[in-house]
Enzyme design. Structure first.
Site, PDB file in Angstrom:
ATOM      1  CB  SER A 150      -5.391  48.904  33.348  1.00 31.58           C
ATOM      2  OG  SER A 150      -6.211  48.755  32.198  1.00 31.58           O
ATOM      3  CE1 TYR A 166      -7.899  53.365  34.734  1.00 31.23           C
ATOM      4  CE2 TYR A 166      -7.521  52.278  32.623  1.00 31.23           C
ATOM      5  CZ  TYR A 166      -7.838  52.216  33.967  1.00 31.23           C
ATOM      6  OH  TYR A 166      -8.074  50.987  34.550  1.00 31.23           O
TER       7      TYR A 166
END
Length: 263
Positions: A150, A166
């Site tokens: 990501s 995350y």
């Protein structure tokens, strides 16, 4: 004689296992691989979702099956590998996409939530890659592993997003990709990562509802969020002969967000 472009991107006769494949980015990537001729095995935790998604692929003329498994659990990963190899034979392409997130300020972030995110997003990728490589790719000196990272793994987030676990996990995925590519290149295995930006997915839905799609899109030079086609090209490049000399790399697919944020 060199192959034509159409031949380089052809995945006929290949098999791809896509985790987190029942919806969103996982299903989009599975569609791309299937449309190029690969046989698809979808996996996620919920059988009902998998059955529905496999039916969508089948209706599009793609050979698709599914196996329910929780990639946060080692015993489930081992069962997924065993069942996949029994049903469809060798795996040529592994897409590590299953993932979790958790929103909380770092000073209040629960330890259990941290462990859940890191366990699925990092440990799960390692365990599944290890088992597929050992049992299918290394002996054949051939394989493609695509890890979904990501742009959150490249830098910090906008202040509205408090996703420390995350971000940390996706930074780890990027370096996991580099390290694995360096070690397994000798076995003919290419390992690469994709770093999506803001897409219209279930994981991003809460943030989109909170901030509004227009404000989210404003972070990107292209002034748009990712859609149902935007990961198809890079996925096919990494998975096919067209990308045979690419390994250990990551590509941001984010409308340019990482360009202006310094990722």
């Amino acid at each position: 004689m060199t192959r034509k472009v159409q031949e380089l991107f052809d995945l006929s006769g290949k098999t791809a296992l896509v985790t987190g494949g029942s919806r969103g980015l996982g299903l989009q990537m599975a569609q791309a691989l299937g449309e190029a001729g690969a046989k698809i095995v979808l996996s996620s935790r919920k059988a009902a979702d998998l059955e529905q998604s496999a039916a969508v692929l089948q209706a599009a003329g793609i050979e698709a099956s599914w196996i329910a498994a929780d990639c946060g659990q080692e015993e489930d990963i081992l069962r997924l590998v065993e069942t996949t190899l029994e049903r469809v034979g060798d795996v040529d392409i592994l897409v590590n996409n299953a993932g979790a997130s958790w929103g909380a300020p770092a000073e209040e972030h629960p330890t259990a939530a941290w462990d859940k995110v890191m366990n699925l997003n990092v440990r799960g990728y390692f365990l599944l890659s290890r088992e597929i490589a050992k049992r299918s790719m290394i002996a054949r000196r051939s394989g493609r592993i695509i890890n979904i990272a990501s742009i959150a793994g490249l830098a910090g987030n906008p202040t509205e997003m408090k996703t420390i676990a995350y971000n940390t996990s996706k930074g780890a995925v990027i370096n996991f990709t580099r390290a694995l590519a360096a070690e397994w290149g000798v076995h003919g295995i290419n390992v690469n990562a994709i770093c999506p930006g803001f897409f219209k997915t279930k994981m991003a839905s809460v943030l989109i509802e909170t901030l509004g799609e227009e404000k989210m899109a404003a972070h990107a030079p292209l002034r748009r969020l990712g859609d149902d086609e935007d990961l198809k090209g890079i996925t096919l490049l990494y998975a096919s002969a067209a990308g045979k000399h690419i390994t250990g790399q990551w590509m941001a697919v984010d409308g340019g967000v990482s360009v202006v944020t310094g990722g």
